[in-house]
Motif scaffolding. Structure first.
Motif, PDB file in Angstrom:
ATOM      1  N   UNK A  38       0.830  -1.209   0.000  1.00  0.00           N
ATOM      2  CA  UNK A  38       0.000   0.000   0.000  1.00  0.00           C
ATOM      3  C   UNK A  38       0.863   1.256   0.000  1.00  0.00           C
ATOM      4  N   UNK A  39       1.807   1.321   0.918  1.00  0.00           N
ATOM      5  CA  UNK A  39       2.635   2.514   1.033  1.00  0.00           C
ATOM      6  C   UNK A  39       3.585   2.667  -0.154  1.00  0.00           C
ATOM      7  N   UNK A  40       4.083   1.559  -0.675  1.00  0.00           N
ATOM      8  CA  UNK A  40       4.948   1.629  -1.853  1.00  0.00           C
ATOM      9  C   UNK A  40       4.179   2.165  -3.060  1.00  0.00           C
ATOM     10  N   UNK A  41       2.940   1.740  -3.204  1.00  0.00           N
ATOM     11  CA  UNK A  41       2.109   2.206  -4.312  1.00  0.00           C
ATOM     12  C   UNK A  41       1.831   3.702  -4.197  1.00  0.00           C
ATOM     13  N   UNK A  42       1.489   4.143  -3.003  1.00  0.00           N
ATOM     14  CA  UNK A  42       1.210   5.567  -2.799  1.00  0.00           C
ATOM     15  C   UNK A  42       2.464   6.407  -3.028  1.00  0.00           C
ATOM     16  N   UNK A  43       3.608   5.917  -2.577  1.00  0.00           N
ATOM     17  CA  UNK A  43       4.856   6.644  -2.776  1.00  0.00           C
ATOM     18  C   UNK A  43       5.198   6.765  -4.254  1.00  0.00           C
ATOM     19  N   UNK A  44       4.817   5.748  -5.039  1.00  0.00           N
ATOM     20  CA  UNK A  44       5.085   5.773  -6.481  1.00  0.00           C
ATOM     21  C   UNK A  44       4.118   6.685  -7.229  1.00  0.00           C
ATOM     22  N   UNK A  45       3.041   7.124  -6.546  1.00  0.00           N
ATOM     23  CA  UNK A  45       2.123   8.078  -7.162  1.00  0.00           C
ATOM     24  C   UNK A  45       0.756   7.569  -7.520  1.00  0.00           C
ATOM     25  N   UNK A  46       0.378   6.395  -7.036  1.00  0.00           N
ATOM     26  CA  UNK A  46      -0.937   5.856  -7.390  1.00  0.00           C
ATOM     27  C   UNK A  46      -2.062   6.764  -6.896  1.00  0.00           C
ATOM     28  N   UNK A  47      -3.164   6.749  -7.639  1.00  0.00           N
ATOM     29  CA  UNK A  47      -4.328   7.574  -7.268  1.00  0.00           C
ATOM     30  C   UNK A  47      -5.145   6.926  -6.161  1.00  0.00           C
ATOM     31  N   UNK A  48      -5.056   5.618  -6.073  1.00  0.00           N
ATOM     32  CA  UNK A  48      -5.786   4.873  -5.065  1.00  0.00           C
ATOM     33  C   UNK A  48      -5.245   3.470  -5.010  1.00  0.00           C
TER      34      UNK A  48
END
Length: 205
Positions: free
Chosen positions: A110-120
């Motif tokens: 979850x945190x890796x995805x958000x750090x990479x810029x995911x919208x959700x």
């Protein structure tokens, strides 16, 4: 009213894609993905985007590579959904101006995805996490993070998952399976949209 429900029309064919899309939109669902393991998916996405791009968020699911992202963007798609969390896919999606919803299951993902810029985030397969697991993960994520539950949920348990912190849902076979007519998809879309509205009202009260 735009509901946070993504219709997953796996197996749709280009010659039926626009009719199925019209049925979904009329039934109250305006976020639609064509999984890339469907027949001629880019042809379907292109037709759908040209006809409904101003009324719906059209894109692809099962997006696994940067080449796939670029092909979706070239076809007119605006949404990238994956079963996994791939940083390169997320970054490529954002570089092309597309919305990115990678598949995650653990706090690390979850945190890796958000750090990479995911919208959700797409919790997949979400039945493995359940409402208790979602509550635990939601407690540590940024409050504004959109979380979509995909796999094993429908109108019967929308309220439970909304109460646990989900924002939306990805719906596959409950909305569309190869062979379904547009009329059948419309009826299923209406049932799903009404079920979501009822669940949201229940949780809000």
């Amino acid at each position: 009213m735009s509901r946070p429900i993504i219709a997953i029309i796996r197996g749709v064919k280009p010659d039926e894609a626009t009719d199925i899309t019209a049925a979904l939109i009329e039934g109250g669902i305006d976020r639609i993905e064509v999984p890339l393991n469907s027949p001629s998916p880019f042809e379907s996405i292109s037709a759908m985007a040209k006809k409904f791009g101003d009324k719906a968020l059209i894109g692809a699911g099962t997006v696994l590579t940067v080449d796939d992202v670029n092909a979706v963007a070239d076809a007119g798609g605006k949404l990238i959904v994956s079963p996994n969390m791939d940083v390169d896919v997320i970054r490529a999606s954002k570089a092309r101006g597309l919305q990115s919803f990678p598949g995650v299951l653990t706090p690390t993902e979850c945190f890796a995805a958000l750090q990479a810029g995911s919208d959700g985030l797409k919790i997949f397969p979400s039945f493995l996490l359940g409402s208790a697991g979602l509550k635990a993960i939601r407690a540590v994520l940024p409050a504004e993070t959109p979380i979509y539950m995909v796999g094993g949920f429908g109108p019967a348990n929308f309220a439970e998952m909304l109460a646990a912190g989900a924002q939306g849902f990805g719906m596959g076979t409950k909305l569309y399976q190869p062979g379904y007519t547009a009329d059948e998809v419309y009826k299923r879309a209406v049932e799903t949209a009404e079920g979501y509205d009822k669940a949201l009202e229940e949780v809000s009260n």
